[in-house]
Scaffold this motif. Structure first.
Motif, short mmCIF file in Angstrom:
data_model
loop_
_atom_site.label_atom_id
_atom_site.label_comp_id
_atom_site.label_asym_id
_atom_site.label_seq_id
_atom_site.Cartn_x
_atom_site.Cartn_y
_atom_site.Cartn_z
N ARG A 1 0.84 -1.20 0.00
CA ARG A 1 0.00 0.00 0.00
C ARG A 1 0.87 1.26 0.00
NH1 ARG A 1 -4.22 0.04 4.66
NH2 ARG A 1 -5.21 -1.46 3.25
N PRO A 2 0.55 2.24 -0.86
CA PRO A 2 1.35 3.47 -0.89
C PRO A 2 1.01 4.39 0.27
CG PRO A 2 -0.47 3.65 -2.42
CD PRO A 2 -0.52 2.24 -1.87
N ARG A 3 1.85 5.39 0.46
CA ARG A 3 1.56 6.41 1.47
C ARG A 3 0.44 7.34 0.99
NH1 ARG A 3 6.20 10.75 2.76
NH2 ARG A 3 5.90 11.00 0.50
N CYS B 1 -11.14 5.56 2.80
CA CYS B 1 -9.97 5.16 2.03
C CYS B 1 -8.74 5.20 2.94
CB CYS B 1 -9.78 6.09 0.83
SG CYS B 1 -8.39 5.66 -0.22
N PRO B 2 -7.92 4.16 2.94
CA PRO B 2 -6.81 4.09 3.89
C PRO B 2 -5.66 5.04 3.62
CG PRO B 2 -6.75 2.22 2.39
CD PRO B 2 -8.04 2.93 2.13
N VAL B 3 -5.63 5.65 2.41
CA VAL B 3 -4.55 6.60 2.11
C VAL B 3 -5.15 7.84 1.46
CG1 VAL B 3 -2.94 4.69 1.74
CG2 VAL B 3 -4.05 5.74 -0.22
N ALA C 1 7.59 6.37 -1.61
CA ALA C 1 6.49 5.69 -0.91
C ALA C 1 5.13 5.94 -1.56
CB ALA C 1 6.45 6.15 0.55
N ASP C 2 5.10 6.75 -2.61
CA ASP C 2 3.82 7.20 -3.19
C ASP C 2 3.60 6.65 -4.59
OD1 ASP C 2 3.33 9.03 -0.92
OD2 ASP C 2 5.06 10.11 -1.75
N VAL C 3 2.35 6.78 -5.06
CA VAL C 3 1.97 6.40 -6.42
C VAL C 3 1.46 7.64 -7.14
CG1 VAL C 3 0.32 5.11 -7.84
CG2 VAL C 3 1.45 4.00 -5.91
N VAL C 4 1.92 7.84 -8.37
CA VAL C 4 1.45 8.94 -9.22
C VAL C 4 0.75 8.33 -10.43
CG1 VAL C 4 2.10 10.89 -10.68
CG2 VAL C 4 3.24 10.54 -8.47
N THR D 1 -6.19 -2.16 -7.84
CA THR D 1 -5.00 -3.00 -7.69
C THR D 1 -4.25 -2.66 -6.41
OG1 THR D 1 -4.79 -3.12 -10.10
CG2 THR D 1 -2.86 -3.72 -8.80
N LEU D 2 -4.31 -1.40 -6.02
CA LEU D 2 -3.63 -0.96 -4.79
C LEU D 2 -4.48 -1.21 -3.55
CD1 LEU D 2 -2.30 2.42 -6.20
CD2 LEU D 2 -0.88 0.48 -5.49
N GLY D 3 -5.69 -1.73 -3.74
CA GLY D 3 -6.57 -2.01 -2.61
C GLY D 3 -7.29 -0.81 -2.04
#
Length: 398
Positions: free
Chosen positions: A64-66, A91-93, A110-113, A186-188
């Motif tokens: 999971r990303p930050r 949402c967890p993030v 730690a992140d997704v763009v 996909t990232l949950g």
């Protein structure tokens, strides 16, 4: 009639009869905006299939990303609002829509763009994709195949989801949104399953049929909405976070397609000040002076008035997932309808239908999307070609 050197043409008064002439509508819509808008259901199916072919599973390898940043401008940027709303307050993030070049300063490994651009060449999406690659953030790119954005994704060895460029970005909301949602799944971060996508596509197909050019105004909800808005200053408010995304989407299309100034936002926010518009010189003051028995063509017919469009979530979202109790949203919506009625301000209501958040969003955007195009056509405007946009790009590039 305006006919300027920049290619601006049209007429101030809406031609109601034109909307019931399917041949005339086709003639005045050479770019096929009605056809492109009717493809929304097909966009859902095609983009879901294309996303399935992309190697999105690599996103989950690092857990999971930050935070998730959705980078894009215009309709591409609106996909970030859709994701944040569908993901909901649990949402967890953090999910952040970013509408300027580059990425926020805190973005790192730690992140997704998720960089989104229908053309694959917007500076905002390209800058974000390149910055994400430099900083080691996980990257997903969504855009036209064989574009600059795809090249950046390939250099970064990041998943790229191709969106065939068949329509302007503003008519490609669903083609751009579905890949973003599936990347987030996909990232949950969201629970969007195949049944949700199928039901959303079916809803969009059904609304496209209801709003087809050959359906006359009295049975076509989009034509009726367009005629109600003609000559007014629209105010579009959403009763819930989901409905507010749809309200802002309607503001986008009214501005770009029909060239109407519009006020949009959340009904809760409006209650802190903007609801006062109903009392103003385009609301209660002008309506209070109107003679209901007078011929509008002879006296006061040219007065510009507000027209309220209220998008309601229909009380279908689960109360434990809502930002505030449904009862509060419903009471607020009833209150603003009562306020408008007392002041003589006309109000149209579009209520969400469907079981999933995605299908409800579709039910709130489909008819307004068509309405913005019919309003443009009624004024003799080509909803595809916007001369001011072309001129602004030329002047800015100089």
């Amino acid at each position: 009639m305006i006919d300027g050197t920049a290619g601006v043409s049209g007429h101030r008064e809406a031609d109601e009869a034109l909307l019931d002439d399917a041949d005339a509508l086709a003639e005045r819509d050479p770019g096929g905006m009605l056809r492109h808008t009717a493809s929304a259901g097909a966009q859902v199916r095609e983009s879901a299939a294309l996303a399935a072919e992309a190697n999105l599973s690599v996103l989950a390898d690092e857990g999971r990303p930050r935070a998730v940043v959705i980078a894009g401008i215009g309709t591409a940027g609106r996909t970030g609002d859709v994701l944040a709303t569908v993901a909901g307050p649990r949402c967890p993030v953090p999910v952040i829509a970013h509408r300027s070049a580059g990425v926020p300063g805190w973005v790192g490994a730690a992140d997704v763009v998720i960089a989104v651009s229908a053309s694959g060449r917007s500076p905002e999406a390209l800058g974000a994709a390149e910055a994400a690659h430099r900083r080691g953030a996980r990257l997903v790119a969504v855009g036209a195949p064989d574009s600059q954005l795809q090249s950046v994704a390939e250099r970064a060895r990041a998943p790229f989801i191709p969106v065939p460029r068949r329509a302007p970005a503003r008519a490609s909301l669903w083609a751009l949104t579905v890949p973003v949602l599936l990347a987030a799944r996909t990232l949950g971060l969201v629970k969007v399953n195949e049944a949700d996508l199928a039901e959303t596509a079916a809803r969009l197909d059904a609304d496209a049929d209801r709003c087809r050019p050959t359906a006359e105004s009295f049975v076509n909800p989009a034509k009726s909405l367009a005629l109600g808005l003609a000559g007014s200053i629209p105010i579009v408010w959403g009763s819930s976070p989901l409905a507010t995304v749809a309200a802002r989407r309607f503001g986008d299309t009214l501005s770009a397609n029909a060239r109407y100034p519009v006020v949009t936002g959340a009904l809760g926010e409006a209650g802190r000040g903007r609801v006062g518009l109903l009392d103003g010189v385009f609301g209660g003051l002008v309506e209070g002076e109107r003679d209901i028995f007078a011929d509008p063509d002879e006296t006061g017919g040219d007065a510009t008035r507000l027209r309220l469009v209220l998008l309601r979530d229909g009380g279908l979202n689960a109360e434990d997932d809502a930002d505030e109790p449904l009862a509060v949203e419903e009471r607020r919506a009833e209150a603003v309808q009562t306020l408008a009625e007392r002041r003589g301000v006309r109000c149209d209501v579009v209520t969400a239908e469907g079981g999933s958040a995605l299908e409800r969003l579709a039910s709130l955007t489909a008819v307004p999307d068509f309405a913005s195009i019919y309003l443009a056509l009624a004024h003799g405007l080509d909803p595809m070609a916007v001369p001011a946009i072309t001129e602004m790009k030329e002047l800015s590039n100089q």
